[in-house]
Write an enzyme that holds these catalytic residues in place. Structure first.
Site, PDB file in Angstrom:
ATOM      1  N   HIS A 136       0.900  -1.373  -0.005  1.00  0.00           N
ATOM      2  CA  HIS A 136       0.039  -0.090  -0.372  1.00  0.00           C
ATOM      3  C   HIS A 136       0.582   1.117   0.037  1.00  0.00           C
ATOM      4  O   HIS A 136       0.852   2.188  -0.626  1.00  0.00           O
ATOM      5  CB  HIS A 136      -0.792  -0.002   1.009  1.00  0.00           C
ATOM      6  N   HIS A 141       1.612   4.913  -2.354  1.00  0.00           N
ATOM      7  CA  HIS A 141       1.623   6.410  -2.447  1.00  0.00           C
ATOM      8  C   HIS A 141       3.102   7.134  -3.241  1.00  0.00           C
ATOM      9  O   HIS A 141       3.349   7.331  -3.635  1.00  0.00           O
ATOM     10  CB  HIS A 141       2.213   6.729  -0.837  1.00  0.00           C
ATOM     11  N   GLU A 182      -5.755   9.586  -0.201  1.00  0.00           N
ATOM     12  CA  GLU A 182      -6.027   7.785   0.069  1.00  0.00           C
ATOM     13  C   GLU A 182      -6.324   7.689  -1.206  1.00  0.00           C
ATOM     14  O   GLU A 182      -6.840   6.467  -1.879  1.00  0.00           O
ATOM     15  CB  GLU A 182      -6.458   7.285   1.183  1.00  0.00           C
ATOM     16  N   SER A 201      -3.324   0.777  -4.634  1.00  0.00           N
ATOM     17  CA  SER A 201      -3.660  -0.083  -4.216  1.00  0.00           C
ATOM     18  C   SER A 201      -4.203  -1.224  -4.324  1.00  0.00           C
ATOM     19  O   SER A 201      -4.111  -2.185  -3.446  1.00  0.00           O
ATOM     20  CB  SER A 201      -2.701  -0.261  -2.879  1.00  0.00           C
TER      21      SER A 201
HETATM   22  N1  HBI Z   1       1.449   6.303  10.034  1.00  0.00           N
HETATM   23  N2  HBI Z   1       2.899   4.951   9.127  1.00  0.00           N
HETATM   24  C1  HBI Z   1       1.513   5.700   8.763  1.00  0.00           C
HETATM   25  N3  HBI Z   1       1.232   5.934   7.703  1.00  0.00           N
HETATM   26  C2  HBI Z   1      -0.276   6.797   7.614  1.00  0.00           C
HETATM   27  O1  HBI Z   1      -0.655   6.528   6.924  1.00  0.00           O
HETATM   28  C3  HBI Z   1      -0.960   7.110   8.850  1.00  0.00           C
HETATM   29  C4  HBI Z   1      -0.211   7.195   9.542  1.00  0.00           C
HETATM   30  N4  HBI Z   1       0.037   8.015  11.161  1.00  0.00           N
HETATM   31  C5  HBI Z   1      -1.784   8.374  11.089  1.00  0.00           C
HETATM   32  C6  HBI Z   1      -2.464   8.504   9.871  1.00  0.00           C
HETATM   33  N5  HBI Z   1      -1.198   8.054   8.414  1.00  0.00           N
HETATM   34  C7  HBI Z   1      -3.847   9.447   9.504  1.00  0.00           C
HETATM   35  O2  HBI Z   1      -4.036   9.413  10.956  1.00  0.00           O
HETATM   36  C8  HBI Z   1      -2.794  11.228   9.479  1.00  0.00           C
HETATM   37  O3  HBI Z   1      -4.299  11.726   8.866  1.00  0.00           O
HETATM   38  C9  HBI Z   1      -2.541  11.964  10.134  1.00  0.00           C
HETATM   39 FE    FE Z   2      -2.084   5.338   2.974  1.00  0.00          FE
END
Ligand code: HBI
Ligand code: FE
Length: 276
Positions: A136, A141, A182, A201
């Protein structure tokens, strides 16, 4: 100090990653030698299935940048991708054990470091996994980080996230991330296309998001998008559409503080709400 894992969704599942090996900023080393032959084969099969269906469904910017990920038949080394990514948009991939708390996440983005989960799903999870895994994060991304507008938008998002955390507005801002980075759609010359990682993904959601008559598709609008709730474990019922990545960057470049104030007194929308 061992960092604490983050649980996703309703918080019933223990996280998959091994957070004991993470640094204080939640980054860890990608232990490439720990991947099994089965892990590499899962990545190869996911890559192959997803790539076969991109034409006519994925943003051209994604299709053009995808080869920059390098290896198709095994999980790439993040350092190998970093050589190209840093040259292109000054971003760097860092390995993390999985989802991390919002502030460390925002801090990494604000420093043009993208956190990539370094474990991969099991073969029995081939079709669906709730938590983001390396497929993913890497496949979904990273190609878009080669696009200069998305690259700058993601850094702005990180900076905006640190500010939102101080203002208690993370939930509203996370909806913007959800419905753009996303699950965002874009109108291109060839028609409607997906640029969101959660769509790109996903074997099922990619055609669904672009072709199904079921979900509604609305123009991206900050006040509407940031008040629209989302579900993490089903296809989206609403998609927000942009006309260009420049538009996304320009629309979100300003200070959100007055918007947060304005939205506090306004109603929220369910994920499937049709009202404006
Ligand atoms: N942590 N590793 C990772 N990847 C993310 O996409 C991610 C996260 N923590 C919080 C988050 N995304 C979302 O809540 C954001 O909106 C902050
Ligand atoms: Fe993501």
């Amino acid at each position: 100090m061992a960092v604490q894992p983050v649980v996703y969704g309703e918080g019933t599942r223990p996280p998959r990653g091994d957070y004991a090996r993470a640094n204080d900023d939640y980054t860890c080393a990608q232990d490439w030698s720990a991947y099994t032959g089965q892990d590499h084969d899962t990545y190869r099969r996911l890559y192959e299935r997803q790539t076969a269906q991109l034409p006519g469904l994925a943003s051209q910017a994604f299709i053009d940048a995808l080869p920059r990920l390098g290896a198709k038949d095994r999980i790439p080394r993040f350092d190998d991708i970093n050589e190209q990514l840093h040259k292109a948009t000054r971003w760097e991939l860092v390995a993390v054990p999985g989802l991390i708390p919002e502030e460390p996440f925002f801090s990494l983005l604000a420093n043009r470091k993208f956190p990539v989960t370094d474990w991969i799903r099991k073969p029995e999870e081939f079709d669906y996994i709730v938590e983001p895994d390396v497929f993913h994060d890497l496949y979904g991304h990273v190609p878009m980080l080669f696009n200069p507008h998305i690259a700058d938008y993601m850094q702005n998002y990180g900076e905006g996230g640190l500010k939102a955390a101080r203002l208690g507005s993370c939930e509203m801002l996370s909806r913007l991330y959800w419905y753009t980075i996303e699950f965002g759609l874009i109108r291109e010359a060839g028609g409607l296309r997906a640029y969101g990682a959660g769509i790109l993904s996903s074997a099922g959601e990619l055609p669904y998001s672009v072709q199904s008559p079921e979900p509604q598709r609305r123009p991206l609008d900050l006040l509407r998008t940031m008040r629209t709730r989302y579900k993490i474990d089903s296809y989206q019922q609403t998609y927000f559409v942009i006309d260009s990545f420049e538009q996304l960057f320009e629309m979100t470049a300003g200070d959100f503080t007055p918007l947060y104030e304005q939205m506090r007194g306004m109603p929220e929308f369910a994920a499937d709400a049709c009202a404006s």
